[in-house]
Structure formats: C-alpha cells, structure tokens
Write an enzyme that holds these catalytic residues in place. Structure first.
Site, PDB file in Angstrom:
ATOM      1  N   ASP A  13      40.349  26.403  33.090  1.00 35.66           N
ATOM      2  CA  ASP A  13      40.702  27.652  33.749  1.00 35.66           C
ATOM      3  C   ASP A  13      41.813  28.277  32.873  1.00 35.66           C
ATOM      4  O   ASP A  13      42.389  27.591  32.017  1.00 35.66           O
ATOM      5  CB  ASP A  13      41.232  27.327  35.153  1.00 35.66           C
ATOM      6  N   ASP A  15      44.431  31.365  33.941  1.00 39.99           N
ATOM      7  CA  ASP A  15      45.687  31.746  34.597  1.00 39.99           C
ATOM      8  C   ASP A  15      46.212  30.627  35.474  1.00 39.99           C
ATOM      9  O   ASP A  15      45.523  30.153  36.376  1.00 39.99           O
ATOM     10  CB  ASP A  15      45.464  33.021  35.420  1.00 39.99           C
TER      11      ASP A  15
HETATM   12  C1  XBP Z   1      43.089  34.354  37.882  1.00 41.51           C
HETATM   13  C2  XBP Z   1      42.736  35.626  38.533  1.00 41.51           C
HETATM   14  C3  XBP Z   1      42.763  36.892  37.787  1.00 41.51           C
HETATM   15  C4  XBP Z   1      44.129  37.319  37.303  1.00 41.51           C
HETATM   16  C5  XBP Z   1      44.119  38.779  36.945  1.00 41.51           C
HETATM   17  O1  XBP Z   1      42.006  33.886  37.160  1.00 41.51           O
HETATM   18  O2  XBP Z   1      42.414  35.631  39.691  1.00 41.51           O
HETATM   19  O3  XBP Z   1      42.259  37.884  38.633  1.00 41.51           O
HETATM   20  O4  XBP Z   1      45.088  37.141  38.328  1.00 41.51           O
HETATM   21  O5  XBP Z   1      43.208  39.073  35.968  1.00 41.51           O
HETATM   22  P1  XBP Z   1      41.825  32.334  36.628  1.00 41.51           P
HETATM   23  P2  XBP Z   1      42.281  40.393  36.036  1.00 41.51           P
HETATM   24  O6  XBP Z   1      42.819  31.463  37.326  1.00 41.51           O
HETATM   25  O7  XBP Z   1      40.387  32.021  37.003  1.00 41.51           O
HETATM   26  O8  XBP Z   1      42.017  32.376  35.141  1.00 41.51           O
HETATM   27  O9  XBP Z   1      43.178  41.503  36.492  1.00 41.51           O
HETATM   28  O10 XBP Z   1      41.753  40.588  34.643  1.00 41.51           O
HETATM   29  O11 XBP Z   1      41.201  40.083  37.048  1.00 41.51           O
HETATM   30 MG    MG Z   2      43.884  29.664  37.746  1.00 37.69          MG
END
Ligand code: XBP
Ligand code: MG
Length: 255
Positions: A13, A15
């Site tokens: 993953d 973020d």
């Molecule tokens: C995390 C998310 C994303 C980010 C924002 O994704 O939910 O929406 O917060 O990015 P992950 P965008 O943990 O799956 O990496 O604004 O580009 O959606």
């Molecule tokens: Mg995440």
C-alpha cells in the site's frame, strides 16, 4: 495454514505504509486546493482523521460536502467540479513531494532493496492517484525506482476503491500470481479488508491515524517494518526471529 508456497511478490500500500503522507501531504494539498478554488474549507488534523474512512480523494471531497456543504451538491457540473478541485489538489501534492518533505517509513528502503536483490517482484496497490505514487517514489528513491515495481495499481484504474478487493485483484492479475504466493503490507482497516477480500495474507504497520483501528485477520500488527538499529514494536499477532522485517520472515509467513 500450509500452502507450501515461496514468496513471489510483495504488494505495498502507499499512503500510511510506504510513507506518512496523509497528515502533512494529502491533507495540506487538499487545503491548498480549497484556498486556490475560493473555498473556505479547512481540514484540520482531527477532521482529516475522520474523513480518512472514505478512501479516494474525490470520494472524500464528496463525503465532506454531504456533511458540511450540502448546498453545493446541487450544481449540475458536480462531478467535473470535484474532478477539477481534486486535480488542483494533485498538483499541490506533487509540489510538496518535489520539495522532498515526506520520508519513507522505517525499514521500507532496506526491505525494497533486499527484495530486489532476491528477485522478488514488487507491486503497489493503492487508492491514491498514480501521479502521487510516482512523485513520492521519485522524491524518496529516485526517478529510476518507478521501474523497480513490476506493477503499479493506483486510483481510478478499478471501479471500486478499498475496502473493495478490486485493486488487489487487478494487481494479482497483472502479476499473473496467486494471492498465496504474495504478502500485502498495509496500514489501515480499509486496506486490510481489501487485501483479505482478495485472499492475501497481510502484515500491518500502523501510524497515528490508524493505530486504533480493527485489524482482525492480519498476520501481525507492528509499529513499522523496523531496522536492525531501530527495531519495530510488536503490537499483536505472530512474533518473529528479530524486530525488523526481511525476506526470510515474509517468505516464512507463507509456509
Ligand atoms: C489512501 C487514500 C487516498 C489518499 C488521497 O490510499 O485513501 O485517497 O488519501 O489520494 P492508500 P487521492 O492508503 O491506498 O495508498 O486524493 O489521490 O485519492
Ligand atoms: Mg494506506
């Protein structure tokens, strides 16, 4: 559980897992985009924690509008308007990454290098926009690191974002691997649900926004991936030979 498989790929993953991008990256970029577009919305650290239950930036904006600014939902160009606002946010996020403001989390660089040395495939499965992934990788591991990943599954490439399994199914399909030949590394309940629904064994490294979430079904819950000189803290689940995750541990989890 004995599937007798050897590890073929690790699915990361982004973020919260590769880097703590939410509070000082995405949140800040959303606020900059709101200002740029003449909106007086301000997502505090606390409010953003609540909004994170909605994955995907465009979906998060819409959810916020439903609660805090429902009048604006009547615009007949709503979808395009949100898309434009979100595009502005992506631009600000890329600028923040170019400044190199967010480092990778403990153990991430070490593990990625070790997996590459062992010829284990690397993949990304994220709800965030592709540009956000590439700007983070560029700023932390260098431009060439984008090619280290055999598959990058990001954003709107699938119809349903996490907690739906779609992104993990898509990545596994691209890798041409069975879920039981892979390990997923996640930081959130939505991410865990998504990976588990795709039949993946999943390791959790928590962060400030996710440490109180429900991680039932995860192999283990750790503070981070750990380093020999900066071991992780075990929160629950399987215990390991050492307090830093390496190839041998991940491979052993499939046995
Ligand atoms: C995390 C998310 C994303 C980010 C924002 O994704 O939910 O929406 O917060 O990015 P992950 P965008 O943990 O799956 O990496 O604004 O580009 O959606
Ligand atoms: Mg995440």
């Amino acid at each position: 559980m004995n599937f007798g498989n050897t590890l073929q790929a690790v699915l990361f993953d982004v973020d919260g897992t590769l880097a703590d991008t939410e509070q000082d990256g995405h949140r800040v970029a959303f606020n900059q985009a709101f200002k740029e577009n003449g909106l007086n919305w301000q997502w505090s650290i606390e409010l953003y924690g609540e909004l994170l239950q909605i994955t995907g930036g465009k979906e998060r904006i819409r959810y916020y509008m439903e609660r805090y600014s429902p009048g604006l939902l009547n615009r007949n160009d709503l979808k395009d308007w949100i898309a434009h606002l979100h595009k502005t946010k992506t631009g600000f996020y890329e600028m923040l990454m170019e400044k190199g403001s967010i480092p990778l989390r403990p153990g991430v660089v070490r593990l990625i290098h070790e997996l590459r040395d062992k010829k284990i495939m690397l993949a990304i499965a994220t709800t965030t926009t592709l540009e956000n992934v590439t700007s983070l990788l560029k700023s932390t591991l260098g431009e060439e690191s984008i090619d280290w990943f055999d598959v990058i599954g990001a954003g709107d490439i699938v119809p349903m974002k996490k907690p739906a399994p779609d992104i993990y199914h898509w990545v596994l399909n691209q890798l041409k691997l069975d879920a039981r030949q892979c390990i997923a590394i996640e930081d959130s309940e939505n991410g865990l649900k998504s990976a588990m629904a795709a039949n993946l064994l999943t390791l959790i490294t928590v962060n400030g926004y996710t440490h109180l979430q429900d991680f039932s079904g995860a192999l283990a819950i750790l503070s981070d991936l750990g380093e020999p000189e900066k071991p992780f803290t075990q929160i629950s689940g399987e215990t390991f030979k050492q307090q830093w995750i390496d190839y041998e541990i991940l491979n052993g989890l499939l046995k």
